[in-house]
Enzyme design. Structure first.
Site: not given
Length: 285
Positions: A9-10, A42, A72-74, A204, A206
Site C-alpha cells: 500500500d502507499s 492519490g 491500494c485503490n489508487t 479507499c 483508509h
C-alpha cells in the site's frame, strides 16, 4: 521454497485489508510494505504511481513473495493492469498477461482491490444506485466505472472524490469533531447528485476508520461497504482455484511490516489501522 504473501500500500490504509486477510486466512505468512516516504499516491500522475508501484511490487518479489496484493485503490487503478500485462512477462519469462506457461516455476502473481469489489458490488444494492467514495486518483481513473460496467451494466454509479479524508485520518483527526464537516460535506454532495443511492463503497482502504462518523450521518437505509472482507474472501477463493500459487505460500502465521519512511513513525501510526502494536523495519530504494 515457501515465502510470505506480499501486501503493498502507499501507506497505512492497506493494513485494514491485511487485518481482514489474517482474519480469513490466519495460517499464511504476510509481508506488508507501506511506501510512506512517497505517500499520498492519490494526487500523483498515472506515470508516477505506476513507477512507484512497480518498484514496490518488484521489491516484494525479490523478497521471494510468490503473490502480491496491491491493497491500494489508487495503485490498483493506475498501475496494476500494466504490471500484470506488460511487466510480469518480462520479469518471469513464460508468463503472458500474468498466466503461467506449463512447467514454468516459480510463478508470480499480482492482484488488486478493484476487480474483486466490482464483481460483487451489485449484490448489495436494492435500488440499483451505488455511490463510490475515493481519492482523486481513483475517481479520475474511472476504473470502478469500467470494471463495474462489465458485471453490472444496469447500475447507476456516482463517484465522489474526498481529498481531505486521508490526511484527516493519518493526522489522527478521524474521531475528532473537526472531521465532521469534511465527512458531511462529501456525503451531502454525493446524495444531492443521486438521492436514490442505497449503497456506499469505501473505495479507499483508509476510509473504514471513518465508519462511525459515516454511520452517524447517513440515513438508515444506506449501507456502507468496506473492501477488506471482500478482498479477503476473494483471496481465499483465488488460492483454492490456484493450488500452484497456494503451495508456494508459507504458513507459519508470521506477519512482517516494512516501510520506506521512519519505522518508528510507521509503528506508531500503524496500530491505529492494525488494531494492535506494530514493529516495522525500513526499506531503502
Amino acid at each position: 521454497m515457501h515465502q510470505p504473501i506480499g501486501v503493498f500500500d502507499s501507506g497505512y490504509g492497506g493494513l485494514t485489508v491485511l487485518r481482514e486477510l489474517v482474519s480469513v486466512l490466519p495460517a499464511y505468512d504476510y509481508l506488508y510494505l507501506g511506501d510512506n516516504a512517497r505517500t499520498p499516491y492519490g494526487t500523483r500522475s498515472f506515470e508516477t504511481v505506476y513507477e512507484y508501484t512497480l518498484e514496490c511490487v518488484t521489491y516484494l518479489f525479490e523478497q521471494g513473495c510468490p503473490l502480491v496484493i496491491v491493497a491500494c485503490n489508487t495503485a490498483s487503478a493506475k498501475a496494476l493492469r500494466n504490471i500484470q500485462q506488460l511487466d510480469l512477462p518480462g520479469m518471469y519469462p513464460g508468463l503472458t498477461s500474468g498466466e503461467p506457461a506449463l512447467g514454468t516455476l516459480p510463478t508470480r502473481r499480482v492482484l488488486g482491490v478493484i476487480r474483486p469489489t466490482a464483481e460483487i458490488i451489485g449484490q448489495y444494492t436494492q435500488s440499483g444506485h451505488v455511490g463510490i467514495l475515493a481519492t482523486n486518483g481513483t475517481v479520475t481513473s474511472e476504473s470502478y466505472l469500467v470494471e463495474i460496467d462489465k458485471f453490472f451494466p444496469e447500475l447507476a454509479i456516482t463517484q465522489e472524490a474526498c481529498p481531505m479524508w486521508v490526511p484527516l485520518i493519518e493526522n489522527g483527526e478521524s474521531d475528532h469533531p473537526g472531521a465532521d464537516y469534511f465527512v458531511k460535506q462529501h456525503i451531502d454532495r454525493l446524495l444531492n447528485r443521486d438521492p436514490h443511492i442505497d449503497t456506499l463503497l469505501l473505495a479507499c482502504t483508509h476510509y473504514p476508520l471513518l465508519l462511525p462518523k459515516l454511520r452517524a450521518i447517513l440515513p438508515d437505509h444506506i449501507q456502507t461497504i468496506s473492501q477488506g472482507p471482500i478482498i479477503a474472501q476473494s483471496l481465499a477463493n483465488y488460492l483454492a482455484r490456484h493450488p500452484d500459487i497456494a503451495d508456494q505460500c508459507s504458513q507459519q502465521g508470521k506477519r512482517q511490516f516494512l516501510t520506506t519512511d521512519s519505522p518508528a513513525e510507521f509503528s506508531r501510526q500503524a496500530s491505529l489501522f492494525w488494531g494492535e502494536p506494530v514493529v516495522a523495519g525500513k526499506v531503502v530504494f
